[in-house]
Design a protein around this motif. Structure first.
Motif, PDB file in Angstrom:
ATOM      1  N   ASP A  96       9.364 -12.602 -15.912  1.00 39.52           N
ATOM      2  CA  ASP A  96       9.918 -12.834 -14.220  1.00 39.52           C
ATOM      3  C   ASP A  96      11.243 -13.128 -14.175  1.00 39.52           C
ATOM      4  O   ASP A  96      11.623 -13.854 -14.967  1.00 39.52           O
ATOM      5  CB  ASP A  96       9.053 -14.155 -13.512  1.00 39.52           C
ATOM      6  CG  ASP A  96       7.490 -13.862 -13.073  1.00 39.52           C
ATOM      7  OD1 ASP A  96       6.948 -12.883 -13.404  1.00 39.52           O
ATOM      8  OD2 ASP A  96       7.023 -15.065 -12.782  1.00 39.52           O
ATOM      9  N   MET A 124       5.219 -10.532  -3.530  1.00 43.40           N
ATOM     10  CA  MET A 124       5.173  -9.442  -4.205  1.00 43.40           C
ATOM     11  C   MET A 124       6.099  -8.044  -3.733  1.00 43.40           C
ATOM     12  O   MET A 124       6.291  -7.213  -4.394  1.00 43.40           O
ATOM     13  CB  MET A 124       3.583  -8.866  -4.324  1.00 43.40           C
ATOM     14  CG  MET A 124       2.647  -9.799  -4.974  1.00 43.40           C
ATOM     15  SD  MET A 124       1.252  -9.204  -5.153  1.00 43.40           S
ATOM     16  CE  MET A 124       0.470  -9.390  -3.549  1.00 43.40           C
ATOM     17  N   LYS A 152       9.508  -6.669  -5.224  1.00 40.42           N
ATOM     18  CA  LYS A 152       9.410  -6.731  -6.732  1.00 40.42           C
ATOM     19  C   LYS A 152       8.803  -5.623  -7.657  1.00 40.42           C
ATOM     20  O   LYS A 152       7.997  -4.811  -7.219  1.00 40.42           O
ATOM     21  CB  LYS A 152       8.586  -7.973  -6.901  1.00 40.42           C
ATOM     22  CG  LYS A 152       9.008  -9.081  -6.174  1.00 40.42           C
ATOM     23  CD  LYS A 152      10.104  -9.754  -6.749  1.00 40.42           C
ATOM     24  CE  LYS A 152      10.572 -11.129  -5.781  1.00 40.42           C
ATOM     25  NZ  LYS A 152      11.564 -11.780  -6.127  1.00 40.42           N
ATOM     26  N   SER A 198       2.218 -10.120 -14.331  1.00 42.62           N
ATOM     27  CA  SER A 198       0.904 -10.659 -14.296  1.00 42.62           C
ATOM     28  C   SER A 198       0.338 -10.098 -15.743  1.00 42.62           C
ATOM     29  O   SER A 198       0.274  -9.205 -16.078  1.00 42.62           O
ATOM     30  CB  SER A 198       0.042 -10.210 -13.144  1.00 42.62           C
ATOM     31  OG  SER A 198      -1.351 -10.576 -13.491  1.00 42.62           O
ATOM     32  N   CYS A 250       0.996 -13.198  -2.712  1.00 39.43           N
ATOM     33  CA  CYS A 250       0.064 -13.177  -3.374  1.00 39.43           C
ATOM     34  C   CYS A 250      -1.320 -14.035  -2.860  1.00 39.43           C
ATOM     35  O   CYS A 250      -0.931 -15.344  -3.188  1.00 39.43           O
ATOM     36  CB  CYS A 250      -0.034 -12.914  -5.033  1.00 39.43           C
ATOM     37  SG  CYS A 250      -1.595 -12.672  -5.960  1.00 39.43           S
ATOM     38  N   SER A 303      -5.251  -9.913  -3.575  1.00 39.82           N
ATOM     39  CA  SER A 303      -3.695 -10.025  -3.518  1.00 39.82           C
ATOM     40  C   SER A 303      -2.973 -10.005  -2.232  1.00 39.82           C
ATOM     41  O   SER A 303      -2.056 -10.556  -1.931  1.00 39.82           O
ATOM     42  CB  SER A 303      -3.151  -9.325  -4.651  1.00 39.82           C
ATOM     43  OG  SER A 303      -3.749  -9.852  -6.003  1.00 39.82           O
ATOM     44  N   LEU A 318       0.468 -14.626 -10.481  1.00 40.87           N
ATOM     45  CA  LEU A 318       1.005 -14.225  -9.382  1.00 40.87           C
ATOM     46  C   LEU A 318       0.626 -15.079  -7.929  1.00 40.87           C
ATOM     47  O   LEU A 318       1.338 -15.072  -7.147  1.00 40.87           O
ATOM     48  CB  LEU A 318       0.482 -12.921  -8.830  1.00 40.87           C
ATOM     49  CG  LEU A 318       0.556 -11.716 -10.277  1.00 40.87           C
ATOM     50  CD1 LEU A 318       0.177 -10.220  -9.622  1.00 40.87           C
ATOM     51  CD2 LEU A 318       2.178 -11.571 -10.273  1.00 40.87           C
ATOM     52  N   MET A 340       5.289  -0.247  -9.235  1.00 42.58           N
ATOM     53  CA  MET A 340       4.074  -0.928 -10.240  1.00 42.58           C
ATOM     54  C   MET A 340       4.270  -0.262 -11.481  1.00 42.58           C
ATOM     55  O   MET A 340       4.217   0.897 -11.609  1.00 42.58           O
ATOM     56  CB  MET A 340       2.837  -0.497  -9.502  1.00 42.58           C
ATOM     57  CG  MET A 340       2.298  -1.204  -7.953  1.00 42.58           C
ATOM     58  SD  MET A 340       1.086  -1.230  -7.310  1.00 42.58           S
ATOM     59  CE  MET A 340      -0.040  -1.988  -8.364  1.00 42.58           C
ATOM     60  N   LEU A 361       6.406  -4.991  -9.866  1.00 49.19           N
ATOM     61  CA  LEU A 361       5.133  -5.569 -10.256  1.00 49.19           C
ATOM     62  C   LEU A 361       4.795  -4.970 -11.623  1.00 49.19           C
ATOM     63  O   LEU A 361       4.275  -3.950 -11.793  1.00 49.19           O
ATOM     64  CB  LEU A 361       4.264  -5.450  -9.361  1.00 49.19           C
ATOM     65  CG  LEU A 361       2.776  -6.154  -9.368  1.00 49.19           C
ATOM     66  CD1 LEU A 361       3.029  -7.732  -9.314  1.00 49.19           C
ATOM     67  CD2 LEU A 361       2.035  -5.753  -8.205  1.00 49.19           C
ATOM     68  N   PRO A 368       5.132  -3.375  -3.397  1.00 49.14           N
ATOM     69  CA  PRO A 368       6.054  -3.918  -4.542  1.00 49.14           C
ATOM     70  C   PRO A 368       7.159  -2.643  -4.489  1.00 49.14           C
ATOM     71  O   PRO A 368       7.014  -1.734  -4.052  1.00 49.14           O
ATOM     72  CB  PRO A 368       5.086  -3.709  -5.602  1.00 49.14           C
ATOM     73  CG  PRO A 368       3.716  -3.962  -5.046  1.00 49.14           C
ATOM     74  CD  PRO A 368       3.788  -3.304  -4.170  1.00 49.14           C
ATOM     75  N   LEU A 373      -4.790  -7.349 -11.545  1.00 42.98           N
ATOM     76  CA  LEU A 373      -4.475  -7.355 -10.015  1.00 42.98           C
ATOM     77  C   LEU A 373      -5.603  -6.967  -9.191  1.00 42.98           C
ATOM     78  O   LEU A 373      -5.892  -5.930  -9.295  1.00 42.98           O
ATOM     79  CB  LEU A 373      -3.176  -6.685  -9.758  1.00 42.98           C
ATOM     80  CG  LEU A 373      -2.745  -6.842  -8.240  1.00 42.98           C
ATOM     81  CD1 LEU A 373      -2.064  -7.993  -7.997  1.00 42.98           C
ATOM     82  CD2 LEU A 373      -1.839  -5.710  -7.796  1.00 42.98           C
ATOM     83  N   LEU A 398       8.173  -9.128 -11.681  1.00 45.25           N
ATOM     84  CA  LEU A 398       7.223 -10.125 -11.154  1.00 45.25           C
ATOM     85  C   LEU A 398       6.080  -9.697 -12.190  1.00 45.25           C
ATOM     86  O   LEU A 398       5.467  -8.614 -12.087  1.00 45.25           O
ATOM     87  CB  LEU A 398       6.629 -10.010  -9.867  1.00 45.25           C
ATOM     88  CG  LEU A 398       5.621 -11.110  -9.394  1.00 45.25           C
ATOM     89  CD1 LEU A 398       6.015 -12.636  -9.687  1.00 45.25           C
ATOM     90  CD2 LEU A 398       5.286 -10.659  -7.932  1.00 45.25           C
TER      91      LEU A 398
END
Length: 155
Positions: A132, A57, A60, A21, A44, A30, A52, A90, A62, A87, A25, A19
């Motif tokens: 994504d 989230m 995932k 961005s 989000c 979020s 997002l 990250m 992220l 997530p 963030l 996912l």
């Protein structure tokens, strides 16, 4: 498949769906619904993040450049982990900021049954490449492998 090497801030091995961005963030905005109103998917809630907003989230991979926002960012990440709404991992293209890093490290140290690997300094090429829905595998040494169709739209 393409590999990227970053710095393992909190180590771990995991594979999850990406996912992405391209903007920072805002951790509080979020995750607010997940923490205050019981949204277990961690949808989000940051209307200012067009990549997002409205997307799940939790679970995932992220992928993002950085976090932004208030000094509550680390606590928000720690709480998301303690509530099992974090997530899967990250992945930062830039160096992680001290607040997000602290939240991830505290969760890694204090929570026995939670894993959220964090890798930073993956570079701009990483964020340009990953889309994504791609499969992302994180290794303990900070290697991140990305595979999947490059035709998947990122927005």
């Amino acid at each position: 498949m393409k590999s990227f090497k970053g710095r393992a801030v909190t180590p771990g091995n995991i594979t999850a769906e990406a996912l992405v961005s391209h903007g920072g963030l805002n951790t509080l905005a979020s995750f607010q619904k997940a923490l205050q109103f019981g949204d277990k998917k961690a949808t989000c809630g940051d209307q200012n993040n067009e990549d997002l907003y409205g997307k799940q989230m939790a679970g995932k991979a992220l992928c993002l450049p950085r976090t932004i926002g208030s000094t509550t960012g680390g606590l928000v990440l720690y709480c998301a982990c303690s509530m099992k709404r974090q997530p899967a991992c990250m992945l930062f293209s830039e160096p992680v900021d001290s607040l997000a890093g602290a939240g991830a490290i505290l969760a890694d140290v204090w929570l026995d049954d939670v894993t959220m690997p964090v890798v930073d300094s993956l570079g701009e090429e990483f964020l340009e490449y990953v889309k994504d829905g791609m499969s992302v595998t994180v290794k303990e040494n900070g290697v991140v492998e990305v595979e999947g169709s490059r035709d998947i739209p990122s927005r």
